[in-house]
Design a protein around this motif. Structure first.
Motif, mmCIF file in Angstrom:
data_model
loop_
_atom_site.group_PDB
_atom_site.id
_atom_site.type_symbol
_atom_site.label_atom_id
_atom_site.label_comp_id
_atom_site.label_asym_id
_atom_site.label_seq_id
_atom_site.Cartn_x
_atom_site.Cartn_y
_atom_site.Cartn_z
ATOM 1 N N ILE A 120 1.922 -3.185 4.078
ATOM 2 C CA ILE A 120 1.493 -1.962 3.500
ATOM 3 C C ILE A 120 2.164 -0.935 4.851
ATOM 4 C CG2 ILE A 120 -0.853 -0.738 4.536
ATOM 5 C CD1 ILE A 120 -2.144 -3.064 3.899
ATOM 6 N N GLY A 121 2.351 -0.034 3.855
ATOM 7 C CA GLY A 121 3.579 0.994 4.175
ATOM 8 C C GLY A 121 2.185 2.118 6.098
ATOM 9 N N ALA A 122 3.416 2.481 6.281
ATOM 10 C CA ALA A 122 3.058 2.249 7.809
ATOM 11 C C ALA A 122 2.136 4.002 7.782
ATOM 12 C CB ALA A 122 4.169 1.920 9.385
ATOM 13 N N ASN A 123 2.809 4.117 6.841
ATOM 14 C CA ASN A 123 2.519 5.910 7.213
ATOM 15 C C ASN A 123 1.336 6.282 5.665
ATOM 16 O OD1 ASN A 123 3.764 6.432 9.389
ATOM 17 N ND2 ASN A 123 5.740 6.818 8.190
ATOM 18 N N THR A 124 1.933 5.605 5.164
ATOM 19 C CA THR A 124 0.974 5.907 3.645
ATOM 20 C C THR A 124 -0.397 4.798 3.785
ATOM 21 O OG1 THR A 124 1.907 4.887 2.896
ATOM 22 C CG2 THR A 124 3.196 6.553 2.323
ATOM 23 N N GLY A 125 -0.605 4.074 3.807
ATOM 24 C CA GLY A 125 -1.639 3.028 3.937
ATOM 25 C C GLY A 125 -2.155 2.867 2.627
ATOM 26 N N ARG A 126 -0.369 2.812 1.409
ATOM 27 C CA ARG A 126 -0.686 1.745 0.663
ATOM 28 C C ARG A 126 0.002 0.771 0.285
ATOM 29 N NH1 ARG A 126 0.841 7.481 -1.615
ATOM 30 N NH2 ARG A 126 -1.323 8.339 -1.204
ATOM 31 N N TRP A 127 -0.158 0.273 -0.232
ATOM 32 C CA TRP A 127 0.548 -1.386 -1.022
ATOM 33 C C TRP A 127 2.031 -0.927 -1.595
ATOM 34 C CZ3 TRP A 127 -0.108 -6.238 1.739
ATOM 35 C CH2 TRP A 127 -1.516 -6.025 1.308
ATOM 36 N N TYR A 128 2.999 -1.874 -1.183
ATOM 37 C CA TYR A 128 4.445 -1.779 -1.360
ATOM 38 C C TYR A 128 4.939 -3.270 -2.323
ATOM 39 C CZ TYR A 128 4.419 2.831 0.330
ATOM 40 O OH TYR A 128 4.321 4.136 -0.467
ATOM 41 N N CYS A 129 5.192 -3.506 -2.994
ATOM 42 C CA CYS A 129 6.516 -4.594 -3.247
ATOM 43 C C CYS A 129 7.364 -4.952 -3.346
ATOM 44 C CB CYS A 129 5.321 -5.166 -4.519
ATOM 45 S SG CYS A 129 6.067 -7.027 -5.442
#
Ligand SMILES: [Zn+2]
Ligand SMILES: [Zn+2]
Length: 160
Positions: A120-129
């Motif tokens: 999870i992106g520390a700034n965005t809070g979105r998932w990344y693969c």
């Protein structure tokens, strides 16, 4: 042929069938040479193992057992998100400094059943693969393997 000695100082018996030495007292095989994979002999005088083929001392790993692997934890992605949000909230409220926050988030990497990594992106809070050397925003499967990093509310003692 030089005799091979077990670390219990018992003479090792050669087992033709397995092409190995065996200690009947310990009921186990000696550790093997890291170079030639032959059985090591114990040299009592030096408290070390010696390979009679390579004519060198060898330091076998302490245990012949496989190293203990970290237990794999499986988590629901919802739970991971919840833990992440808690961390983010603490960071936003100022009880968690930026470095610690980013460090913990960096450690929160998860693996799916296809061995792809997710975070999870520390700034965005979105998932990344992780794909082709890049983190791509995407949606993870329901269950992921990995460790949820938790930090206690107590402040870490700093060496002064
Ligand atoms: Zn032995
Ligand atoms: Zn060797």
């Amino acid at each position: 042929m030089a005799e091979n000695i077990c670390s219990c100082e018992e003479k090792l018996t050669w087992v033709n069938e397995y092409n190995r030495h065996y200690c009947h007292r310990c009921q186990k095989y000696p550790p093997t040479c890291s170079e030639c994979k032959r059985d090591l002999s114990w040299i009592r005088e030096y408290n070390r193992y010696f390979c009679t083929s390579c004519r060198r001392y060898d330091e076998p790993t302490k245990s012949t057992k496989k190293p203990k692997e970290d237990k794999i934890e499986s988590h629901d992605r919802g739970k991971i998100e919840k833990e992440f949000n808690k961390l983010r909230e603490r960071h936003q409220k100022g009880s968690l400094d930026k470095d610690t926050y980013e460090d913990v988030v960096k450690k929160m990497k998860f693996k799916d059943e296809f061995s792809r990594f997710w975070t999870i992106g520390a700034n965005t809070g979105r998932w990344y693969c992780y794909d082709n050397g890049k983190w791509i925003e995407s949606s993870p499967p329901q269950t992921l393997e990995g460790k949820i990093v938790k930090i206690s509310r107590k402040r870490k003692k700093k060496a002064s």
